[in-house]
Design an enzyme around this catalytic site. Structure first.
Site, short mmCIF file in Angstrom:
data_model
loop_
_atom_site.label_atom_id
_atom_site.label_comp_id
_atom_site.label_asym_id
_atom_site.label_seq_id
_atom_site.Cartn_x
_atom_site.Cartn_y
_atom_site.Cartn_z
N ASN A 84 32.02 -28.41 117.52
CA ASN A 84 33.43 -28.09 117.28
C ASN A 84 33.44 -26.84 116.40
O ASN A 84 33.22 -26.91 115.20
CB ASN A 84 34.08 -29.28 116.57
CG ASN A 84 35.53 -29.03 116.26
OD1 ASN A 84 36.07 -27.96 116.50
ND2 ASN A 84 36.18 -30.04 115.70
N LYS A 141 31.34 -27.82 113.15
CA LYS A 141 31.02 -29.24 112.98
C LYS A 141 30.19 -29.64 114.19
O LYS A 141 30.44 -29.16 115.30
CB LYS A 141 32.30 -30.08 112.99
CG LYS A 141 33.11 -29.97 111.73
CD LYS A 141 34.17 -31.07 111.71
CE LYS A 141 35.25 -30.72 110.74
NZ LYS A 141 36.57 -31.04 111.14
N ARG A 163 34.29 -28.75 121.89
CA ARG A 163 35.71 -29.02 121.76
C ARG A 163 36.45 -27.69 121.95
O ARG A 163 36.12 -26.70 121.31
CB ARG A 163 36.01 -29.56 120.37
CG ARG A 163 37.49 -29.73 120.17
CD ARG A 163 37.81 -30.11 118.76
NE ARG A 163 39.24 -30.30 118.64
CZ ARG A 163 39.93 -30.06 117.53
NH1 ARG A 163 39.31 -29.66 116.44
NH2 ARG A 163 41.22 -30.26 117.50
N HIS A 187 45.22 -33.10 119.84
CA HIS A 187 44.50 -34.31 119.42
C HIS A 187 44.24 -35.23 120.61
O HIS A 187 44.12 -36.45 120.47
CB HIS A 187 45.30 -35.13 118.37
CG HIS A 187 45.40 -34.50 117.03
ND1 HIS A 187 46.55 -34.57 116.27
CD2 HIS A 187 44.51 -33.79 116.30
CE1 HIS A 187 46.36 -33.94 115.12
NE2 HIS A 187 45.13 -33.45 115.13
N LEU A 238 46.76 -39.65 112.08
CA LEU A 238 47.18 -39.07 110.80
C LEU A 238 45.97 -38.59 110.01
O LEU A 238 45.29 -39.37 109.33
CB LEU A 238 47.94 -40.14 109.98
CG LEU A 238 49.04 -40.90 110.74
CD1 LEU A 238 49.60 -42.02 109.89
CD2 LEU A 238 50.15 -39.94 111.18
N ASN A 272 44.35 -34.47 108.51
CA ASN A 272 44.93 -33.24 107.95
C ASN A 272 46.00 -32.70 108.88
O ASN A 272 47.05 -32.27 108.47
CB ASN A 272 43.83 -32.21 107.76
CG ASN A 272 43.61 -31.98 106.29
OD1 ASN A 272 44.57 -31.98 105.52
ND2 ASN A 272 42.37 -31.80 105.91
N GLY A 273 45.69 -32.74 110.20
CA GLY A 273 46.72 -32.53 111.23
C GLY A 273 47.22 -33.90 111.65
O GLY A 273 46.45 -34.86 111.63
N ARG A 295 50.97 -28.14 107.23
CA ARG A 295 51.90 -27.67 108.27
C ARG A 295 53.23 -28.41 108.15
O ARG A 295 53.26 -29.61 107.88
CB ARG A 295 51.32 -27.94 109.67
CG ARG A 295 50.23 -26.96 110.05
CD ARG A 295 49.62 -27.33 111.37
NE ARG A 295 48.23 -27.65 111.21
CZ ARG A 295 47.49 -28.32 112.10
NH1 ARG A 295 48.03 -28.74 113.23
NH2 ARG A 295 46.23 -28.56 111.88
N ARG A 318 45.13 -38.75 99.59
CA ARG A 318 44.54 -39.61 98.55
C ARG A 318 44.97 -39.12 97.17
O ARG A 318 45.36 -39.91 96.31
CB ARG A 318 43.02 -39.54 98.67
CG ARG A 318 42.34 -40.81 98.33
CD ARG A 318 40.88 -40.76 98.67
NE ARG A 318 40.53 -39.59 99.48
CZ ARG A 318 39.39 -39.44 100.10
NH1 ARG A 318 38.48 -40.38 100.02
NH2 ARG A 318 39.11 -38.36 100.80
N GLY A 327 42.15 -39.98 109.13
CA GLY A 327 41.80 -40.27 107.73
C GLY A 327 42.87 -41.05 106.98
O GLY A 327 42.56 -42.00 106.26
N ILE A 328 44.15 -40.67 107.16
CA ILE A 328 45.23 -41.38 106.47
C ILE A 328 45.53 -42.71 107.16
O ILE A 328 45.61 -43.77 106.52
CB ILE A 328 46.51 -40.51 106.44
CG1 ILE A 328 46.24 -39.19 105.70
CG2 ILE A 328 47.67 -41.26 105.81
CD1 ILE A 328 47.37 -38.16 105.81
N GLU A 379 36.30 -38.83 117.82
CA GLU A 379 36.49 -37.69 118.73
C GLU A 379 35.15 -37.19 119.27
O GLU A 379 35.04 -36.82 120.43
CB GLU A 379 37.25 -36.57 118.00
CG GLU A 379 38.69 -36.96 117.75
CD GLU A 379 39.43 -35.98 116.86
OE1 GLU A 379 39.27 -36.08 115.63
OE2 GLU A 379 40.16 -35.13 117.39
P1 AMP Z 1 40.98 -36.34 108.45
O1 AMP Z 1 41.53 -34.97 108.77
O2 AMP Z 1 41.12 -37.32 109.58
O3 AMP Z 1 39.61 -36.33 107.85
O4 AMP Z 1 41.93 -36.94 107.30
C1 AMP Z 1 42.07 -36.32 106.04
C2 AMP Z 1 43.19 -36.99 105.28
O5 AMP Z 1 42.91 -38.40 105.11
C3 AMP Z 1 43.37 -36.42 103.87
O6 AMP Z 1 44.76 -36.26 103.59
C4 AMP Z 1 42.79 -37.52 102.99
O7 AMP Z 1 43.34 -37.55 101.70
C5 AMP Z 1 43.21 -38.75 103.78
N1 AMP Z 1 42.49 -39.94 103.32
C6 AMP Z 1 41.18 -40.21 103.44
N2 AMP Z 1 40.90 -41.40 102.80
C7 AMP Z 1 42.06 -41.84 102.26
C8 AMP Z 1 42.44 -42.98 101.48
N3 AMP Z 1 41.55 -43.89 101.12
N4 AMP Z 1 43.73 -43.11 101.11
C9 AMP Z 1 44.65 -42.18 101.46
N5 AMP Z 1 44.36 -41.08 102.19
C10 AMP Z 1 43.09 -40.91 102.59
#
Ligand code: AMP
Length: 406
Positions: A9, A16, A84, A173, A200, A202-203, A232, A276, A322-323, A376
């Site tokens: 990616n 990555k 990707r 996505h 959910l 970063n994007g 964004r 977080r 991540g969220i 992914e």
């Molecule tokens: P990603 O792009 O899928 O890696 O997701 C990144 C997002 O996931 C960031 O906003 C992180 O703060 C959030 N995230 C990861 N772990 C947690 C957690 N334990 N609680 C809240 N948000 C999280």
């Protein structure tokens, strides 16, 4: 076909990668090269046994970084590379073997994804030059959404913009939404029914899926449309750019940068794009963090409700990214806005689900609620492998026909 697939990616300043074995649950080697071109470029990787590797690669470019990635794979030789690619336009509805003609077509789509496709193409070009003997496949973020009906993908703007210039909603996505749709079919008796999937990270994007097909999604021509994201803005009044240009004399490029990089959770909270960190700050009384989180959850709830209109039946909601995978609070606060939609959370199941694991979190009556960690890289590897197997089968059939004819 039992050897691993290398998934790449490629971004403008990072690569990555993951070496994905055949078995979905087998451990994999994965890593990232960051700050490409900078004096502090570095590779960090974790091998199959969890051992960490860090290499300083000052001034590394895409080519030297890819060479180093290959060297760190040890004795393991991939059978193919899966890339990707963010935008496949209307031309690519599935994974595609990369040859000169395909690359030319992807290049023509740069105007649809000027922030992403050029970096993806850089990676492809370098990888093809370095690894001439390996088949290379493009897996497009947009491909899964090519099943959207026209009333979902057309903007209400002059028709000629679509007819002549392909201006429409595409969605992104796709590999994540496709993976979650497939997992739902495995874990839920209603898994082939109608779902809204909320990716959910970063994007952020949400997609309405029925019978494993995407019927509508929150992102559009670009990954800026839809939900509130880390940096964004998601949906705003289309009159806003003109208003800002008039009022402050800003250029469109400047406004675009502000919408992409300085808005969303970061813009609202004036603190961070990281959920977080915002949750932590809110608990300490930070008002900007509180508002940012509330806008995020409310807008997500609104999007889930509106996407349910696309579904012949509405069986549930799945959270990922991540969220979505890690924050019980965001899931609960979003669902609290959906009280009229028969989506009832089990507070204990939601809170007790271990971070990063798969599980059902509804109260048992009404629609289902699931948390499913996305994969992914696994999906890109699986699509790459499937395409190569299809091509091999086709070759075998052609060889047999020629043999029978001769
Ligand atoms: P990603 O792009 O899928 O890696 O997701 C990144 C997002 O996931 C960031 O906003 C992180 O703060 C959030 N995230 C990861 N772990 C947690 C957690 N334990 N609680 C809240 N948000 C999280």
């Amino acid at each position: 076909m039992n050897d691993p697939i290398l998934v790449i990616n490629c971004g403008s300043s990072s690569i990555k990668y993951a070496l994905v074995p055949v078995g979905a649950d087998e451990p994999r080697l994965s890593g990232i090269v960051e700050r490409l071109g900078g004096h502090d470029a570095r590779l960090t990787a974790r091998d199959q046994r969890g051992k960490e590797l860090t290499l300083e690669l000052p001034r590394a470019n895409h080519a030297s970084a890819l060479k180093t990635i290959f060297e760190t794979l040890g004795g393991q030789r991939p059978i193919a590379i899966g890339h990707r690619v963010v935008h496949g336009g209307e031309r690519f509805t599935d994974a595609t073997l990369l040859d000169d003609a395909v690359i030319r077509t992807v290049r023509q789509m740069i105007n649809l994804a000027p922030l992403h496709n050029p970096a993806n193409l850089d990676g492809i070009t370098v990888a093809r030059r370095l690894f001439t003997d390996l088949p290379q496949v493009a897996v497009f973020d947009t491909a899964f959404h090519q099943t959207l009906p026209d009333y979902a993908y057309r903007y209400a703007v002059p028709a000629e913009w679509y007819d002549k210039h392909a201006i429409r909603r595409y969605g992104f996505h796709g590999t994540s939404h496709a993976y979650i749709a497939e997992r739902l079919a495995n874990v839920s008796a209603n898994g082939r029914g109608g779902w809204v999937i909320a990716h959910l990270g970063n994007g952020c994007s949400a997609t309405a899926v029925h019978a494993g097909k995407s019927l509508d999604t929150s992102m559009g021509l670009t990954p800026l449309e839809g939900l509130v994201m880390g940096t964004r803005c998601g949906d705003v009044d289309p009159g806003l750019p003109h208003h800002l240009a008039q009022r402050f004399g800003w250029s469109m490029e400047h406004i675009e940068r502000l919408f992409n990089q300085k808005s969303g959770l970061l813009g609202l909270s004036e603190l961070s794009n990281d959920m977080r960190e915002l949750e932590h700050a809110e608990a300490q009384g930070h008002q900007g963090a509180k508002l940012a989180i509330e806008v995020f959850c409310y807008r997500l709830a609104k999007s889930i409700a509106s996407l349910s209109c696309a579904l012949p039946s509405f069986d549930g909601v799945a959270f990922t990214g991540g969220i979505g995978e890690n924050s019980a609070t965001i899931r609960a606060r979003t669902l609290a806005y959906l009280g009229n939609a028969d989506l009832t959370l089990s507070t204990s199941a939601n809170q007790q689900l271990p971070r990063g694991s798969e599980g059902r979190i509804d109260a048992g009556q009404g629609r289902e609620l699931w948390v499913i960690p996305t994969d992914e890289e696994g999906r890109i590897a699986a699509e790459t492998r499937r395409l190569l197997e299809d091509l091999k089968r086709r070759d075998e059939v052609s060889a047999k026909i020629i043999e029978d004819l001769s």
